[in-house]
Write a protein that holds these residues in place. Structure first.
Motif, PDB file in Angstrom:
ATOM      1  N   CYS A 148       6.464   3.389   7.999  1.00 56.62           N
ATOM      2  CA  CYS A 148       7.190   4.524   7.427  1.00 56.62           C
ATOM      3  C   CYS A 148       8.181   5.138   8.417  1.00 56.62           C
ATOM      4  CB  CYS A 148       6.207   5.595   6.949  1.00 56.62           C
ATOM      5  SG  CYS A 148       5.227   5.095   5.515  1.00 56.62           S
ATOM      6  N   VAL A 150       0.703   1.511   8.815  1.00 51.59           N
ATOM      7  CA  VAL A 150       1.303   2.243   7.697  1.00 51.59           C
ATOM      8  C   VAL A 150       2.278   3.294   8.224  1.00 51.59           C
ATOM      9  CG1 VAL A 150       0.808   3.967   5.902  1.00 51.59           C
ATOM     10  CG2 VAL A 150      -0.532   1.854   6.015  1.00 51.59           C
ATOM     11  N   ARG A 202      -1.092  10.119   3.430  1.00 49.65           N
ATOM     12  CA  ARG A 202      -2.208   9.934   2.498  1.00 49.65           C
ATOM     13  C   ARG A 202      -2.697   8.495   2.478  1.00 49.65           C
ATOM     14  NH1 ARG A 202      -6.307  12.556   1.064  1.00 49.65           N
ATOM     15  NH2 ARG A 202      -4.915  14.381   1.013  1.00 49.65           N
ATOM     16  N   VAL A 203      -1.790   7.533   2.547  1.00 48.53           N
ATOM     17  CA  VAL A 203      -2.210   6.130   2.549  1.00 48.53           C
ATOM     18  C   VAL A 203      -3.073   5.840   3.774  1.00 48.53           C
ATOM     19  CG1 VAL A 203      -1.431   3.732   2.566  1.00 48.53           C
ATOM     20  CG2 VAL A 203      -0.146   5.445   1.281  1.00 48.53           C
ATOM     21  N   ASN A 259      -6.512   7.615   3.340  1.00 49.60           N
ATOM     22  CA  ASN A 259      -7.380   6.933   2.377  1.00 49.60           C
ATOM     23  C   ASN A 259      -7.983   5.662   2.965  1.00 49.60           C
ATOM     24  OD1 ASN A 259      -6.950   8.849   0.411  1.00 49.60           O
ATOM     25  ND2 ASN A 259      -5.456   7.645  -0.730  1.00 49.60           N
ATOM     26  N   LEU A 260      -7.164   4.886   3.660  1.00 53.08           N
ATOM     27  CA  LEU A 260      -7.661   3.661   4.282  1.00 53.08           C
ATOM     28  C   LEU A 260      -8.811   3.954   5.235  1.00 53.08           C
ATOM     29  CD1 LEU A 260      -4.400   1.675   5.131  1.00 53.08           C
ATOM     30  CD2 LEU A 260      -6.325   0.828   3.769  1.00 53.08           C
ATOM     31  N   LEU A 311       0.833  -1.203   0.000  1.00 60.21           N
ATOM     32  CA  LEU A 311       0.000   0.000   0.000  1.00 60.21           C
ATOM     33  C   LEU A 311       0.867   1.251   0.000  1.00 60.21           C
ATOM     34  CD1 LEU A 311      -2.686  -1.024   2.672  1.00 60.21           C
ATOM     35  CD2 LEU A 311      -3.027  -0.840   0.197  1.00 60.21           C
ATOM     36  N   ILE A 312       1.936   1.219   0.771  1.00 60.66           N
ATOM     37  CA  ILE A 312       2.840   2.371   0.833  1.00 60.66           C
ATOM     38  C   ILE A 312       3.598   2.512  -0.471  1.00 60.66           C
ATOM     39  CG2 ILE A 312       4.815   3.374   2.053  1.00 60.66           C
ATOM     40  CD1 ILE A 312       3.887   1.600   4.484  1.00 60.66           C
ATOM     41  N   SER A 372       5.227  10.329   4.162  1.00 60.32           N
ATOM     42  CA  SER A 372       5.166   9.067   3.413  1.00 60.32           C
ATOM     43  C   SER A 372       3.912   8.270   3.755  1.00 60.32           C
ATOM     44  CB  SER A 372       6.412   8.220   3.705  1.00 60.32           C
ATOM     45  OG  SER A 372       7.578   8.857   3.220  1.00 60.32           O
ATOM     46  N   GLY A 373       3.490   8.334   5.024  1.00 61.24           N
ATOM     47  CA  GLY A 373       2.337   7.539   5.441  1.00 61.24           C
ATOM     48  C   GLY A 373       1.022   8.265   5.487  1.00 61.24           C
ATOM     49  N   GLU A 426       2.819   1.679  -3.407  1.00 62.42           N
ATOM     50  CA  GLU A 426       1.979   2.189  -4.488  1.00 62.42           C
ATOM     51  C   GLU A 426       2.004   3.713  -4.531  1.00 62.42           C
ATOM     52  OE1 GLU A 426      -2.372   0.947  -6.029  1.00 62.42           O
ATOM     53  OE2 GLU A 426      -2.362   1.858  -4.042  1.00 62.42           O
ATOM     54  N   ASP A 427       2.068   4.339  -3.336  1.00 65.37           N
ATOM     55  CA  ASP A 427       2.064   5.800  -3.256  1.00 65.37           C
ATOM     56  C   ASP A 427       3.468   6.385  -3.210  1.00 65.37           C
ATOM     57  OD1 ASP A 427       0.287   8.045  -3.165  1.00 65.37           O
ATOM     58  OD2 ASP A 427       0.890   8.399  -1.094  1.00 65.37           O
TER      59      ASP A 427
END
Length: 283
Positions: free
Chosen positions: A60, A56, A95-96, A99-100, A13-14, A92-93, A16-17
């Protein structure tokens, strides 16, 4: 609430972003500065995926100090997750994690609304969701449904025997299925045999064959109510489910039909919840 997510799943997931690096933080040369991030609700919701969001941030390089458990009913402006670390870790963490929580909380909140609605009509009824979630999101979608008080219809094709019209095409119709019912029983002595029907006549025929569950697909409420009454009288151990187009607008009516289970995909489709993320510099 625990749904298994491997370290590899969190890392993917990380990645990907952030496939290589956060170019903006790197370019501004602020990555080593220390800060804090707080996530809070912008409106009432049933929160979900705080545990995965925390992982997440930790992956990070941030340190999590506070998180609310998935399934918690939250009010507006309620703190749900707090972490600290370097600017590089937080960015780094960020937005992920957000979104989750926003997407999962949207599913959880819609599920909770359905559950609360039907329980006023029939406290014993179950709300279960289909496999119609977006591919690749089943684990988080199932967690969100559970957080909202619902359950899953089935997790995959390997789990239960559920016969649709598409199967009947290869069996010679409903009559062909009935002829194979004893064979199916012997082959799967521990599994429930479930059949979806689209007509009252098929429902009556299937009930006589000794199935465990009949699922009505898009049969009108005016037909379902007397049918449920008749089947329950004749086959008291038979479980009945209604499926097909069940939404927040009509679920209360379906709940009053007497079925045991309501099958729906509607929690998967809708707006994500709105969660605020505030970052501050601490050093």
């Amino acid at each position: 609430m625990s749904i298994f997510f491997s370290d590899e799943a969190i890392a993917s997931l990380i990645q990907e972003d952030v496939p290589y690096l956060d170019l903006t933080t790197y370019g501004l040369a602020i990555g080593k500065q220390l800060g804090e991030i707080e996530f809070s609700t912008r409106h009432p919701m049933t929160i979900c995926a705080t545990e995965e969001a925390a992982r997440v941030l930790q992956y990070c390089g941030a340190e999590v100090h506070y998180q609310v458990e998935s399934g918690t009913g939250c009010q507006e402006k309620q703190l749900i997750l707090q972490a600290s670390g370097t600017a590089n870790a937080l960015h780094s963490g960020w937005r992920v994690a957000l979104n989750l929580m926003e997407y999962a909380s949207g599913i959880a909140s819609r599920t909770r609304a359905l559950v609360d609605t039907v329980k006023t009509v029939n406290p014993a009824i179950s709300i279960v969701t289909t496999r119609k979630c977006f591919p690749g999101t089943r684990a988080i979608s199932i967690k969100a449904v559970l957080a909202g008080g619902g359950f899953f219809h089935r997790l995959g094709l390997s789990e239960t025997v559920l016969i649709f019209n598409q199967h009947l095409i290869f069996l010679g119709g409903m009559v062909g299925l009935i002829e194979r019912m004893n064979e199916l029983r012997k082959k799967f002595p521990e599994q429930r045999i479930c059949v979806e029907v689209e007509t009252v006549a098929d429902a009556l025929m299937v009930a006589q064959s000794g199935v465990d569950l009949i699922q009505f697909d898009k049969i009108s409420l005016s037909e379902i109510k007397p049918l449920v009454l008749k089947l329950k009288q004749q086959y008291p151990n038979l479980k009945l489910a209604a499926a097909g187009g069940i939404t927040s607008e009509n679920i209360k009516d379906y709940a009053s039909s007497g079925v045991d289970i309501l099958v729906t995909s509607s929690p998967y489709f809708g707006k994500p919840c709105d969660i605020a993320a505030k970052m501050t510099k601490t050093q």
